[in-house]
Motif scaffolding. Structure first.
Motif, PDB file in Angstrom:
ATOM      1  N   ILE A 128       0.809  -1.370  -0.055  1.00  0.00           N
ATOM      2  CA  ILE A 128      -0.386   0.082  -0.158  1.00  0.00           C
ATOM      3  C   ILE A 128       0.817   1.422   0.121  1.00  0.00           C
ATOM      4  O   ILE A 128       0.679   2.131  -0.739  1.00  0.00           O
ATOM      5  N   ILE A 129       1.997   1.210   0.810  1.00  0.00           N
ATOM      6  CA  ILE A 129       2.726   2.253   0.865  1.00  0.00           C
ATOM      7  C   ILE A 129       3.422   2.553  -0.487  1.00  0.00           C
ATOM      8  O   ILE A 129       3.646   3.690  -0.927  1.00  0.00           O
ATOM      9  N   ASP A 130       3.965   1.489  -1.032  1.00  0.00           N
ATOM     10  CA  ASP A 130       4.591   1.560  -2.356  1.00  0.00           C
ATOM     11  C   ASP A 130       3.633   2.058  -3.398  1.00  0.00           C
ATOM     12  O   ASP A 130       4.080   2.814  -4.286  1.00  0.00           O
ATOM     13  N   SER A 131       2.297   1.855  -3.217  1.00  0.00           N
ATOM     14  CA  SER A 131       1.468   2.230  -4.225  1.00  0.00           C
ATOM     15  C   SER A 131       1.125   3.880  -4.248  1.00  0.00           C
ATOM     16  O   SER A 131       1.060   4.594  -5.000  1.00  0.00           O
ATOM     17  N   TYR A 132       1.205   4.308  -2.626  1.00  0.00           N
ATOM     18  CA  TYR A 132       0.958   5.649  -2.491  1.00  0.00           C
ATOM     19  C   TYR A 132       2.486   6.508  -3.004  1.00  0.00           C
ATOM     20  O   TYR A 132       1.999   7.558  -3.750  1.00  0.00           O
ATOM     21  N   ARG A 133       3.431   5.797  -2.790  1.00  0.00           N
ATOM     22  CA  ARG A 133       4.438   6.646  -3.197  1.00  0.00           C
ATOM     23  C   ARG A 133       4.666   6.713  -4.895  1.00  0.00           C
ATOM     24  O   ARG A 133       5.081   7.591  -5.264  1.00  0.00           O
ATOM     25  N   LYS A 134       4.235   5.510  -5.320  1.00  0.00           N
ATOM     26  CA  LYS A 134       4.324   5.349  -6.733  1.00  0.00           C
ATOM     27  C   LYS A 134       3.119   6.678  -7.364  1.00  0.00           C
ATOM     28  O   LYS A 134       3.679   7.508  -8.373  1.00  0.00           O
ATOM     29  N   ASP A 135       1.972   6.807  -6.808  1.00  0.00           N
ATOM     30  CA  ASP A 135       1.137   7.934  -7.041  1.00  0.00           C
ATOM     31  C   ASP A 135       1.864   9.385  -6.967  1.00  0.00           C
ATOM     32  O   ASP A 135       1.595  10.287  -7.554  1.00  0.00           O
ATOM     33  N   LYS A 136       2.545   9.336  -5.635  1.00  0.00           N
ATOM     34  CA  LYS A 136       3.033  10.643  -5.300  1.00  0.00           C
ATOM     35  C   LYS A 136       4.077  11.215  -6.688  1.00  0.00           C
ATOM     36  O   LYS A 136       4.064  12.202  -6.909  1.00  0.00           O
ATOM     37  N   ASN A 137       4.926  10.121  -6.788  1.00  0.00           N
ATOM     38  CA  ASN A 137       6.006  10.114  -7.798  1.00  0.00           C
ATOM     39  C   ASN A 137       5.288  10.703  -9.336  1.00  0.00           C
ATOM     40  O   ASN A 137       5.989  11.540 -10.006  1.00  0.00           O
ATOM     41  N   GLU A 138       4.319   9.974  -9.576  1.00  0.00           N
ATOM     42  CA  GLU A 138       3.593  10.233 -10.875  1.00  0.00           C
ATOM     43  C   GLU A 138       3.116  11.944 -11.118  1.00  0.00           C
ATOM     44  O   GLU A 138       2.638  12.344 -11.835  1.00  0.00           O
ATOM     45  N   ASN A 139       2.854  12.435  -9.786  1.00  0.00           N
ATOM     46  CA  ASN A 139       2.232  13.630  -9.573  1.00  0.00           C
ATOM     47  C   ASN A 139       3.155  14.841  -9.317  1.00  0.00           C
ATOM     48  O   ASN A 139       2.941  15.842  -8.950  1.00  0.00           O
ATOM     49  N   THR A 140       4.506  14.591  -9.667  1.00  0.00           N
ATOM     50  CA  THR A 140       5.546  15.502  -9.303  1.00  0.00           C
ATOM     51  C   THR A 140       5.386  16.577 -10.551  1.00  0.00           C
ATOM     52  O   THR A 140       5.226  16.310 -11.466  1.00  0.00           O
ATOM     53  N   ILE A 141       5.758  17.732 -10.159  1.00  0.00           N
ATOM     54  CA  ILE A 141       5.765  18.958 -11.076  1.00  0.00           C
ATOM     55  C   ILE A 141       6.894  18.410 -12.101  1.00  0.00           C
ATOM     56  O   ILE A 141       8.262  18.458 -11.800  1.00  0.00           O
ATOM     57  N   SER A 142       6.867  18.681 -13.496  1.00  0.00           N
ATOM     58  CA  SER A 142       7.945  18.631 -14.273  1.00  0.00           C
ATOM     59  C   SER A 142       8.556  19.877 -14.689  1.00  0.00           C
ATOM     60  O   SER A 142       7.644  20.747 -15.119  1.00  0.00           O
ATOM     61  N   ASN A 143       9.958  19.993 -15.254  1.00  0.00           N
ATOM     62  CA  ASN A 143      10.499  21.193 -15.666  1.00  0.00           C
ATOM     63  C   ASN A 143      11.086  20.642 -17.015  1.00  0.00           C
ATOM     64  O   ASN A 143      12.385  20.875 -16.940  1.00  0.00           O
ATOM     65  N   GLU A 144      10.195  20.094 -17.912  1.00  0.00           N
ATOM     66  CA  GLU A 144      10.694  19.617 -19.153  1.00  0.00           C
ATOM     67  C   GLU A 144      11.407  20.697 -19.959  1.00  0.00           C
ATOM     68  O   GLU A 144      12.342  20.149 -20.806  1.00  0.00           O
ATOM     69  N   GLU A 145      11.262  21.898 -19.812  1.00  0.00           N
ATOM     70  CA  GLU A 145      12.097  22.960 -20.704  1.00  0.00           C
ATOM     71  C   GLU A 145      13.695  22.607 -20.533  1.00  0.00           C
ATOM     72  O   GLU A 145      14.480  23.174 -21.154  1.00  0.00           O
ATOM     73  N   TYR A 146      14.075  22.241 -19.236  1.00  0.00           N
ATOM     74  CA  TYR A 146      15.369  22.034 -18.864  1.00  0.00           C
ATOM     75  C   TYR A 146      15.979  20.809 -19.546  1.00  0.00           C
ATOM     76  O   TYR A 146      17.198  20.532 -19.033  1.00  0.00           O
ATOM     77  N   GLY A 147      15.198  19.894 -19.802  1.00  0.00           N
ATOM     78  CA  GLY A 147      15.677  18.581 -20.149  1.00  0.00           C
ATOM     79  C   GLY A 147      15.623  17.428 -19.164  1.00  0.00           C
ATOM     80  O   GLY A 147      15.601  16.323 -19.604  1.00  0.00           O
ATOM     81  N   THR A 148      15.621  18.087 -17.913  1.00  0.00           N
ATOM     82  CA  THR A 148      15.929  16.772 -16.873  1.00  0.00           C
ATOM     83  C   THR A 148      15.189  17.550 -15.625  1.00  0.00           C
ATOM     84  O   THR A 148      14.799  18.618 -15.719  1.00  0.00           O
ATOM     85  N   ASP A 149      14.628  16.675 -14.928  1.00  0.00           N
ATOM     86  CA  ASP A 149      13.852  17.021 -13.624  1.00  0.00           C
ATOM     87  C   ASP A 149      14.428  16.792 -12.485  1.00  0.00           C
ATOM     88  O   ASP A 149      14.090  16.025 -11.415  1.00  0.00           O
TER      89      ASP A 149
END
Length: 196
Positions: free
Chosen positions: A87-108
């Motif tokens: 369950i914790i792993d599932s929450y972490r995965k959801d959290k990681n999928e919802n991180t803000i991206s700064n794609e214009e810099y090529g990496t986050d």
């Protein structure tokens, strides 16, 4: 089978480790409602709860079959701890999928949680191990490869996989179980650490 009903959990675990599938059936009947309820209460999504319940069983099966079960007298708590970690792993995965991206810099690098949690060196070691495991997956029978790829790389539920492949959920789970057994064996033969 009637006499198995009178055995303790630890006795049944020992019998299952020695090859008695009936012993695991009794353990499952005793504990499935409590474990599933625990997962469903936390997740509140029946399909995802079913998937996590099945993953809990697979981890339990693998641990017992490998002779690594050491929780004498605490089988229920052990199953619940496996479920809790998933369950914790599932929450972490959801959290990681919802991180803000700064794609214009090529990496986050600013938002990539795994870089902060484990450090860059640990992250690259895990990436390398993952690549080695992908090579091992290619050595599995095709029907097992399909299940593993859809479950872990496409994040599909066992129900979705079963529907797509035209097989029962039990068949999908069985193929996953054998795939994990085969992967562990291949990893051992190739000196690759694989946490199951």
């Amino acid at each position: 089978m009637e006499s198995l009903n009178y055995m303790t959990d630890d006795e049944l675990v020992q019998l299952y480790a020695e090859g008695s599938n009936e012993a695991f059936d009794i353990l499952l009947m005793r504990h499935k409602n409590k474990v599933f309820s625990y997962i469903f209460t936390a997740i509140k999504d029946r399909d995802e709860a079913n998937d996590l319940f099945q993953e809990t069983l697979i981890k339990a099966i693998m641990t017992i079959r490998q002779g690594k079960y050491t929780e004498k007298g605490r089988f229920t708590q052990w199953l619940l701890r496996i479920a809790h970690n998933l369950i914790i792993d599932s929450y972490r995965k959801d959290k990681n999928e919802n991180t803000i991206s700064n794609e214009e810099y090529g990496t986050d690098l600013l938002n990539d949680i795994k870089l902060y949690d484990d450090g860059l060196e640990e992250y690259w070691a895990k990436e390398n191990a993952l690549n080695e495991i992908v090579v091992l997956i290619d050595q599995l029978p095709e029907n097992q490869q399909i299940i593993v790829r859809k479950r872990f790389f496409k994040d599909q539920s066992f129900k979705e996989i079963a529907d797509e492949e035209g097989i029962s959920i039990n068949t999908a789970l069985g193929r996953m179980r054998y795939a994990l057994i085969n992967l562990k064996k291949l990893a051992t033969e190739n000196n690759i650490y694989m946490e199951v």
